[in-house]
Design an enzyme around this catalytic site. Structure first.
Site, PDB file in Angstrom:
ATOM      1  N   GLU A  30       0.830  -1.212   0.000  1.00 17.95           N
ATOM      2  CA  GLU A  30       0.000   0.000   0.000  1.00 17.95           C
ATOM      3  C   GLU A  30       0.862   1.258   0.000  1.00 17.95           C
ATOM      4  O   GLU A  30       1.799   1.370   0.783  1.00 17.95           O
ATOM      5  CB  GLU A  30      -0.890  -0.024   1.239  1.00 17.95           C
ATOM      6  N   HIS A  31       0.513   2.165  -0.904  1.00 17.59           N
ATOM      7  CA  HIS A  31       1.221   3.439  -1.093  1.00 17.59           C
ATOM      8  C   HIS A  31       2.652   3.227  -1.589  1.00 17.59           C
ATOM      9  O   HIS A  31       3.465   4.140  -1.534  1.00 17.59           O
ATOM     10  CB  HIS A  31       1.177   4.305   0.178  1.00 17.59           C
ATOM     11  N   ASP A  33       3.119   2.282  -4.734  1.00 15.90           N
ATOM     12  CA  ASP A  33       3.141   2.400  -6.212  1.00 15.90           C
ATOM     13  C   ASP A  33       3.681   3.731  -6.708  1.00 15.90           C
ATOM     14  O   ASP A  33       4.117   3.818  -7.844  1.00 15.90           O
ATOM     15  CB  ASP A  33       1.785   2.040  -6.842  1.00 15.90           C
ATOM     16  N   LEU A 122     -12.298   0.903  -3.458  1.00 14.91           N
ATOM     17  CA  LEU A 122     -12.283  -0.309  -4.282  1.00 14.91           C
ATOM     18  C   LEU A 122     -12.088   0.018  -5.769  1.00 14.91           C
ATOM     19  O   LEU A 122     -12.378  -0.799  -6.638  1.00 14.91           O
ATOM     20  CB  LEU A 122     -13.572  -1.116  -4.050  1.00 14.91           C
ATOM     21  N   SER A 123     -11.601   1.222  -6.029  1.00 13.13           N
ATOM     22  CA  SER A 123     -11.232   1.639  -7.386  1.00 13.13           C
ATOM     23  C   SER A 123     -12.397   1.712  -8.363  1.00 13.13           C
ATOM     24  O   SER A 123     -12.283   1.302  -9.521  1.00 13.13           O
ATOM     25  CB  SER A 123     -10.140   0.741  -7.964  1.00 13.13           C
ATOM     26  N   ASP A 169      -4.183   0.948  -9.492  1.00 10.16           N
ATOM     27  CA  ASP A 169      -5.611   0.649  -9.666  1.00 10.16           C
ATOM     28  C   ASP A 169      -5.962   0.393 -11.131  1.00 10.16           C
ATOM     29  O   ASP A 169      -6.695  -0.552 -11.452  1.00 10.16           O
ATOM     30  CB  ASP A 169      -6.459   1.808  -9.129  1.00 10.16           C
ATOM     31  N   TYR A 221      -3.485  12.353   0.777  1.00 10.09           N
ATOM     32  CA  TYR A 221      -2.765  11.452  -0.134  1.00 10.09           C
ATOM     33  C   TYR A 221      -1.564  12.196  -0.729  1.00 10.09           C
ATOM     34  O   TYR A 221      -0.433  11.709  -0.718  1.00 10.09           O
ATOM     35  CB  TYR A 221      -3.716  10.969  -1.242  1.00 10.09           C
TER      36      TYR A 221
HETATM   37  C1  GLA Z   1      -5.090   4.680  -4.223  1.00 16.01           C
HETATM   38  C2  GLA Z   1      -4.268   5.066  -5.445  1.00 16.01           C
HETATM   39  C3  GLA Z   1      -3.243   3.986  -5.799  1.00 16.01           C
HETATM   40  C4  GLA Z   1      -2.413   3.598  -4.573  1.00 16.01           C
HETATM   41  C5  GLA Z   1      -3.323   3.334  -3.379  1.00 16.01           C
HETATM   42  C6  GLA Z   1      -2.537   3.080  -2.124  1.00 16.01           C
HETATM   43  O1  GLA Z   1      -5.882   3.567  -4.508  1.00 16.01           O
HETATM   44  O2  GLA Z   1      -5.118   5.252  -6.563  1.00 16.01           O
HETATM   45  O3  GLA Z   1      -2.421   4.434  -6.848  1.00 16.01           O
HETATM   46  O4  GLA Z   1      -1.470   4.586  -4.285  1.00 16.01           O
HETATM   47  O5  GLA Z   1      -4.221   4.394  -3.136  1.00 16.01           O
HETATM   48  O6  GLA Z   1      -1.804   1.924  -2.221  1.00 16.01           O
END
Ligand code: GLA
Length: 380
Positions: A30-31, A33, A122-123, A169, A221
């Site tokens: 997580e975080h 990317d 959840l994108s 995502d 973020y």
């Molecule tokens: C969101 C962002 C991703 C990633 C996550 C954390 O979903 O869109 O690119 O950074 O947070 O892992």
């Protein structure tokens, strides 16, 4: 009424096709990317469906089943970053990004219906972007491969929508495959499909949507991202990916900002946790990833500081009730957690989490089981 039927009702003609793109959960990583690190998402069964037909007059018409109003009509030549801040920014941003990269995309009529919960981490937005990109790639015969489509969707999100997110995502929605988690190295974008069949092992993965909407978190973020970049600069590396786990203590000793130190510690340990999960899965030791998930949650809560009381309560109550592991997933500040559990324990764990939420006076969470599902595809 099907998506194609609704399209015909709205636009007076049948669509040329219907495409689907899923939301995702991230198993671990997580975080990482936007730090050139590792991630390991898998696709949800929930998808955004888009019925699409080309237009030859340069008009883009967008309609969503969730909104219900008349379609929004846009001129593709006039698309430019800084849209109205509405859901239409995601598909419109993709048309802009494709055209801005020199791809010959004209107008289109689009009707979208999505089952991906919004604001739940959840994108749902990546699903909207990817379904649009895949449909236009097919209809306008652009011949772009999926990784490239994901990068264009990320550009739509970063530049057109204005959210400074990483590549996870969109890649998950575009490239995941049924029954697998996707190991992605976000530096060279190398991918590996990792078999992840929990049912065969008598386990299940639950998604617990806390219903705390994470949409107001963009400023936070961006702050985390800037803090990570400051850490990399202070350590003289191009990204925190370059700080090896073995060199963590030494790196931390060279940083004098406590906040930056915490961010660095999360990223470096989180990359290690992704590697650890891969090792455990290849050794067939699936249950052991539970403890890694719990460690990851603690790191996001204490070092990266992006959890919230509801997410912490999911993890604590699920683990108390016998879960193998649990952690928040996605960007944080609300949204969803994942819980790894023996199938036999799922009912008791679900009850315990729901009861804990009621006891704390939180809204009832939405709990569902998630199996690794197919990535984006044409369905009709
Ligand atoms: C969101 C962002 C991703 C990633 C996550 C954390 O979903 O869109 O690119 O950074 O947070 O892992």
């Amino acid at each position: 009424m099907s998506v194609a039927e609704r399209f015909e009702e709205l636009y007076g003609q049948a669509p040329e096709g219907v495409w689907a793109a899923p939301g995702r959960v991230n198993l671990i990583g997580e975080h990482t990317d936007y730090n050139d690190g590792f991630v390991m998402p898998f696709a949800l069964p929930h998808t955004a469906l888009a019925a699409v037909r080309r237009r030859d007059d340069g008009v883009l018409r967008l309609h969503s089943a969730d909104i219900g109003d008349a379609p929004v009509s846009l001129d593709v030549d006039a698309l430019a970053p800084g849209g109205p801040g509405a859901w239409t920014d995601y598909p419109a941003g993709v048309v802009w990004a494709l055209r801005d990269a020199g791809h010959k995309v004209g107008g289109a009529d689009i009707h979208i219906a999505s089952t991906v919960p919004t604001g739940a981490g959840l994108s749902s937005s990546a699903a909207l972007e990817v379904v649009t990109a895949l449909a236009l790639n097919d209809l306008y015969e652009l011949g772009l491969e999926r990784g490239k489509l994901a990068r264009l969707c990320q550009r739509a999100e970063n530049v057109y929508v204005g959210a400074p997110t990483g590549i996870m995502d969109q890649t998950a929605s575009a490239c995941c495959t049924d029954g697998h988690a996707l190991f992605l190295d976000t530096r060279d974008l190398a991918q590996r499909q990792v078999p992840f069949d929990l049912a065969a092992e008598g386990m299940q993965l639950l998604v617990v949507d806390t219903r705390v909407k994470h949409s107001h978190s963009e400023g936070e973020y961006g702050k985390r991202r800037a803090g990570c970049e400051a850490g990399a600069a202070a350590l003289g590396v191009s990204a925190l990916r370059d700080v090896p786990f073995e060199g963590l203590s030494e790196a931390l000793a060279r940083l004098d900002d406590e906040e930056v130190r915490r961010l660095v510690r999360h990223i470096v340990t989180e990359n290690r946790r992704v590697e650890r999960v891969i090792e455990l899965l290849s050794a067939g030791d699936v249950r052991a990833i539970g403890a890694v998930l719990v460690e990851g949650h603690a790191s996001l809560r204490d070092d990266f500081r992006i959890s919230c009381p509801e997410l912490d309560l999911v993890v604590a109550s699920a683990v108390d009730a016998g879960a193998l592991g649990a952690r928040m997933t996605g960007g944080g500040f609300g949204g969803s957690a994942i819980v790894l559990a023996e199938v036999d324990a799922v009912e008791a764990i679900t009850k315990a989490v729901v009861a804990a939420f009621a006891g704390a006076g939180f809204s009832e969470p939405r709990v569902f089981a998630a199996t690794p599902s197919p990535g984006a595809r044409r369905v009709e």
